[in-house]
Design an enzyme around this catalytic site. Sequence first.
Site, short mmCIF file in Angstrom:
data_model
loop_
_atom_site.label_atom_id
_atom_site.label_comp_id
_atom_site.label_asym_id
_atom_site.label_seq_id
_atom_site.Cartn_x
_atom_site.Cartn_y
_atom_site.Cartn_z
N TYR A 35 37.08 -2.72 -9.29
CA TYR A 35 36.84 -1.44 -8.62
C TYR A 35 36.08 -1.67 -7.31
O TYR A 35 35.76 -2.80 -6.94
CB TYR A 35 36.07 -0.50 -9.55
CG TYR A 35 36.94 0.19 -10.57
CD1 TYR A 35 37.47 1.45 -10.33
CD2 TYR A 35 37.25 -0.43 -11.78
CE1 TYR A 35 38.28 2.09 -11.25
CE2 TYR A 35 38.06 0.19 -12.72
CZ TYR A 35 38.58 1.45 -12.46
OH TYR A 35 39.38 2.08 -13.37
N ARG A 58 27.82 -2.07 -15.23
CA ARG A 58 29.07 -2.56 -15.84
C ARG A 58 29.48 -3.80 -15.06
O ARG A 58 29.62 -3.76 -13.83
CB ARG A 58 30.13 -1.47 -15.74
CG ARG A 58 31.36 -1.74 -16.60
CD ARG A 58 31.16 -1.24 -18.01
NE ARG A 58 32.44 -1.06 -18.70
CZ ARG A 58 32.86 -1.85 -19.69
NH1 ARG A 58 32.15 -2.89 -20.07
NH2 ARG A 58 34.00 -1.62 -20.30
N GLN A 118 27.91 7.31 -16.77
CA GLN A 118 28.49 6.29 -15.88
C GLN A 118 28.94 6.97 -14.59
O GLN A 118 29.74 7.91 -14.60
CB GLN A 118 29.68 5.59 -16.52
CG GLN A 118 30.18 4.43 -15.67
CD GLN A 118 31.49 3.85 -16.15
OE1 GLN A 118 32.54 4.44 -15.95
NE2 GLN A 118 31.43 2.67 -16.77
N CYS A 136 45.52 6.11 -25.05
CA CYS A 136 44.25 6.07 -24.31
C CYS A 136 44.42 5.72 -22.84
O CYS A 136 43.64 6.18 -22.01
CB CYS A 136 43.30 5.06 -24.97
SG CYS A 136 43.95 3.39 -25.11
N LYS A 161 49.89 -9.56 -34.39
CA LYS A 161 49.86 -8.13 -34.73
C LYS A 161 48.98 -7.88 -35.96
O LYS A 161 49.32 -7.10 -36.84
CB LYS A 161 51.28 -7.63 -34.99
CG LYS A 161 52.21 -7.63 -33.79
CD LYS A 161 51.83 -6.55 -32.81
CE LYS A 161 52.94 -6.28 -31.80
NZ LYS A 161 54.03 -5.49 -32.34
#
Length: 685
Positions: free
Chosen positions: A195, A243, A105, A385, A474
């Site tokens: 982006y 993407r 990518q 992450c 949850k």
Amino acid sequence: MKKEHEVLFTPMKVGSVTVKNRFVHAPMEGTTPIEWMTGFKFNENSREYLLERASNGVGLLIPGITCVKSMMGNKWLYQNEKMFLGPIKSLMDEIHQYDTKFFLQIGAGFGRVLVMQEMLKKAMTGKVLGKLTGTAKLLSAASDGMPNVWDPNVLHRAMTEKEIQDVIDGFAKSAVLCKQAGIDGIEIHAVHEGYLLDQFTISNTNKRTDKYGGSLENRCRFVTDIIRGIKEACGEDYPVVVRYSVTSKMRGFNKGALPGEDYQEFGRDREESIACARIIEAAGADALDADNGSYDSWFWAHPPMYMPLACNLDDAAFIKQHVDIPVFCAGRMEDPDISSEAVASGKIDGVTIGRQLLADGEYCAKVESGSIEDIRPCIACHNGCFAISREKNGITGINPVGNGHCAINPRTLEEKKREITKAETKKKVAVIGGGIGGMEAARVAHLRGHEVTIYERSGELGGVFIAAAAPDFKEKDKMLIQWYIHQIEKLGIEVCLNTEMTSEKLGELDAEEIIIATGARTRSLNAEGAERGNVMNAIEYLRGYKETGDRVVIIGGGLTGCEIAYDAVRKGKKPVIVEMLDDILNVPNLCAANSNMLREIIRFYEIPAHTEAKVMAITDEGVVIEEKTGKMTIPADSVVTSIGYIAGAPLAEQSGKNVHVIGDAAKVGNLMGAVWQAYDIAKDI
């Protein structure tokens, strides 16, 4: 393997490349084999991570973004032939041994979504001397004056046509090196998530009057020129995936829309998405790697536990109806029942799995073998992450351990450093406390060959996490508890329930190592009336130990308090949050995707939140608070206190070279801290 899952292990074509199954590794920051921030060098930490996923059945690996130009240092990706033809080519050879394909990518840049760390903010506002270089010099967007997502007071300039052309050329030249190194294709990042390339495609972030602005065709020109440039340089048969965010889910700048909410799209809507996708396809794209959202609605691209499973599937399936190239779908797609039905019915072609592959690198192999109960579930916490958090004055907090790690799997991206090896000397290990930290310590100690016994004072394993997992949103937290219990049973670890340990009993244990994981004490409210019968702490509320009336005042606007408010409103209650600080959700390292969605939930359900408010008393009428404007009483049938915990349960005061205190018993923190500490201590015993 369940018969209905077989479709996930059928091959698919991406351009000229055949992928052995339908599993696509989602690009996630930290997983790229190329470090690019200050130049370009091979990221050795990614090797074992990528090979573990390849060896366990991932069909197509797409790692996190590698920018076409370095953030600092004024270096282009294509200027690194030695790296590509050396360690990158070697890695490709290893990955291909497992019949796994690899697409790199490559990203054009960030524009207005650039994370505002203090250094960058000072640079953009002219408070430091010197010139920025590389991608940082292109602190730019499609148009002048675009507000930064993290700090709207920072405005971005527009890219020049020369800069745009340089980036287009940079993609083509980099793709040539990728092909020479054995990389099977390119994924362009992206018309996705807000982006830089996405900013060009959206009318509200692109007010240009040149050939890159105006019509949709012009706004897509940046990405279509990149696609054509790669194809021209590498050949039409070299695959290019884009993407792609099907819809932006934006109500405006820094305003995200919730699932099912009626709103006017500020970004790309479905109708425009059809045309945009077709333009991209016509330019030569071989597949769309689809989801939804932008940094203004970040919780769609990085869905927290409040977001339903397969949250982007409907939109991915919608766009597939309008293109002839394969469409993958990302966004909580880890349930193999959901993903197999989606592929079998033709809704999508590939299943893009992200954080679930951080939580369990053997995910695909376990689906194939039918060992679903052995899959360690991702709980969508983002603590390991992507813990990029909003802090004061527009400065953004960054995950201290580095992105791409996992809260519940310490081995992720540290496979060698945290490898579990057999102990030289077998020992008897006693674990006091059967919460998540205690079970993790017991699991790892057993895998090292020790004889382990868990002592739990209650009648069940799970500890305080049982309460944390109680709300109906949850479901993955509940699955994590069951995963641990299953592992403890499968490994044959002895568990002594209803066994309260004292200092005296601790000294009598036949154990060479003792791990104390007894958790923390609930902090009590210091206010008049706090002992009233309608007052309960967070655990009492979440476990259902006490009933609540319709009007529920939650004292404490941290993560737990806000989640309780959400749980209460879902149950038809009328919650009100009271917080002593100047803002709710003031939680270190809380990912902005999670906090943004909770804020939008509080906005959508119109849950009142009183900040900078001190609780004075609890009376028959309700909760008396003092704000800047004076005192007031909030009517309340029930009061829930969520004001934190105090570390140091009684046994935590024990000492000795063979006594290890972990988790909240040592220092109040989050689940990631407890799991990592438990893992590391057990690994070294």
